[in-house]
Design a protein around this motif. Structure first.
Motif, mmCIF file in Angstrom:
data_model
loop_
_atom_site.group_PDB
_atom_site.id
_atom_site.type_symbol
_atom_site.label_atom_id
_atom_site.label_comp_id
_atom_site.label_asym_id
_atom_site.label_seq_id
_atom_site.Cartn_x
_atom_site.Cartn_y
_atom_site.Cartn_z
ATOM 1 N N VAL A 146 -0.062 -0.250 11.192
ATOM 2 C CA VAL A 146 -0.442 0.897 10.363
ATOM 3 C C VAL A 146 0.751 1.385 9.543
ATOM 4 C CG1 VAL A 146 -1.065 3.344 10.464
ATOM 5 C CG2 VAL A 146 -2.369 1.681 11.774
ATOM 6 N N VAL A 147 1.918 1.483 10.174
ATOM 7 C CA VAL A 147 3.110 1.949 9.468
ATOM 8 C C VAL A 147 3.521 0.957 8.387
ATOM 9 C CG1 VAL A 147 5.595 2.402 9.688
ATOM 10 C CG2 VAL A 147 3.987 3.380 11.338
ATOM 11 N N ASN A 148 3.521 -0.330 8.710
ATOM 12 C CA ASN A 148 3.893 -1.354 7.726
ATOM 13 C C ASN A 148 2.997 -1.310 6.500
ATOM 14 O OD1 ASN A 148 5.927 -2.242 9.402
ATOM 15 N ND2 ASN A 148 4.834 -4.056 10.119
ATOM 16 N N GLU A 149 1.698 -1.206 6.728
ATOM 17 C CA GLU A 149 0.751 -1.191 5.606
ATOM 18 C C GLU A 149 0.922 0.060 4.754
ATOM 19 O OE1 GLU A 149 -3.119 -1.701 7.286
ATOM 20 O OE2 GLU A 149 -2.779 -3.810 7.814
ATOM 21 N N LEU A 150 1.162 1.198 5.385
ATOM 22 C CA LEU A 150 1.353 2.432 4.632
ATOM 23 C C LEU A 150 2.652 2.398 3.841
ATOM 24 C CD1 LEU A 150 0.569 5.267 3.840
ATOM 25 C CD2 LEU A 150 1.483 6.101 6.005
ATOM 26 N N VAL A 151 3.691 1.843 4.437
ATOM 27 C CA VAL A 151 4.989 1.726 3.736
ATOM 28 C C VAL A 151 4.837 0.861 2.493
ATOM 29 C CG1 VAL A 151 7.271 0.652 3.900
ATOM 30 C CG2 VAL A 151 6.465 2.189 5.708
ATOM 31 N N GLU A 152 4.066 -0.206 2.559
ATOM 32 C CA GLU A 152 3.862 -1.067 1.392
ATOM 33 C C GLU A 152 3.151 -0.312 0.277
ATOM 34 O OE1 GLU A 152 5.001 -4.116 0.607
ATOM 35 O OE2 GLU A 152 6.203 -3.713 2.410
ATOM 36 N N VAL A 153 2.166 0.504 0.625
ATOM 37 C CA VAL A 153 1.452 1.300 -0.379
ATOM 38 C C VAL A 153 2.412 2.316 -1.009
ATOM 39 C CG1 VAL A 153 -0.419 2.949 -0.778
ATOM 40 C CG2 VAL A 153 -0.777 1.027 0.775
ATOM 41 N N LEU A 154 3.241 2.934 -0.176
ATOM 42 C CA LEU A 154 4.221 3.901 -0.683
ATOM 43 C C LEU A 154 5.218 3.233 -1.624
ATOM 44 C CD1 LEU A 154 4.877 5.958 2.562
ATOM 45 C CD2 LEU A 154 4.210 6.944 0.361
ATOM 46 N N ARG A 155 5.692 2.049 -1.245
ATOM 47 C CA ARG A 155 6.672 1.348 -2.091
ATOM 48 C C ARG A 155 6.071 0.947 -3.435
ATOM 49 N NH1 ARG A 155 9.331 -2.122 2.878
ATOM 50 N NH2 ARG A 155 10.908 -0.550 3.438
ATOM 51 N N THR A 156 4.812 0.555 -3.410
ATOM 52 C CA THR A 156 4.133 0.210 -4.652
ATOM 53 C C THR A 156 4.002 1.431 -5.543
ATOM 54 O OG1 THR A 156 2.865 -1.549 -3.580
ATOM 55 C CG2 THR A 156 2.004 -0.694 -5.654
ATOM 56 N N ALA A 157 3.660 2.560 -4.948
ATOM 57 C CA ALA A 157 3.495 3.804 -5.714
ATOM 58 C C ALA A 157 4.840 4.323 -6.215
ATOM 59 C CB ALA A 157 2.836 4.865 -4.842
ATOM 60 N N ALA A 158 5.909 4.010 -5.467
ATOM 61 C CA ALA A 158 7.240 4.484 -5.855
ATOM 62 C C ALA A 158 7.858 3.643 -6.960
ATOM 63 C CB ALA A 158 8.169 4.485 -4.639
#
Length: 215
Positions: free
Chosen positions: A203-215
């Protein structure tokens, strides 16, 4: 050389870290559990629980709830803990880092007072520190940081909002998710916690990837 307990203070002695006779580090969450339970038995605990920050382990909360106690959570920072304690009548609070506030003795953290309270419990029990301070099993906790361009927080992104909602739903009642912007640097901090270590990591890995894409 052998020792029954190790005690280390930070520079201004408001925080304490303890090691047991095996060398295992005992953090502030375990210290608060030991002191809260001891004070409860002695009729000294005020407020019906303790005050901790959002970073304290879920294992601490589950353990104290099993004793009929509450864990009130505040933002990270001892000033928030102290403020909540004053406003709601608690006398035990602190942070996972070992910054423990015992307001019967002091208005801020005091590592020496905390260590003395712990040693009193150890002495009265006649048991080794490893047994006294192993009050609960820590739930797996994953921490990740995501940098972003200053002034453009990815937390405002629709995809990120959706991903956070989905992550919380997947963890359910067996875990929790904390996503917050740092107050000192352009970084989003992601903390996932739960009984299933594999699920938390995913869950954390997937959320971090979404955050990095948005950043």
């Amino acid at each position: 050389m052998r020792a029954d307990i190790g005690i280390a203070l930070d520079g201004d002695a408001d925080r304490v870290v303890v090691t047991d006779e095996t060398g295992k580090v005992i953090d502030g969450d375990q210290l608060m559990a030991v002191i809260a339970e001891s004070w409860l038995k002695r009729g000294r605990l005020a407020g019906g629980g303790i005050v901790a920050t959002v970073m304290s382990n879920l294992g601490l909360q589950k353990y104290l709830e099993g004793l009929g106690l509450t864990v009130e959570r505040t933002p990270v920072g001892d000033r928030y803990v102290v403020e909540h304690m004053r406003q709601h009548g608690y006398n035990v609070g602190g942070e996972q880092s070992g910054h423990v506030i015992l307001s019967d003795f002091s208005t801020t953290g005091d590592g020496l007072v905390t260590a003395l309270q712990l040693m009193a419990v150890v002495a009265q029990s006649g048991k080794p520190v490893s047994e006294v301070c192993n009050r609960f099993e820590r739930m797996p906790q994953i921490l990740e940081n995501v940098e972003y361009k200053s002034g453009i927080s990815p937390l405002d992104n629709v995809n990120v909002e959706r991903a956070i909602k989905d992550a919380n739903a997947r963890l359910g009642d067996s875990g929790r998710l904390l996503v917050r912007a740092s107050g000192t640097e352009p970084v989003i901090r992601v903390m996932g916690e739960g009984a299933d270590a594999s699920l938390v990591q995913t869950v954390v890995n997937e959320l971090v990837e979404v955050l990095r894409t948005a950043a």
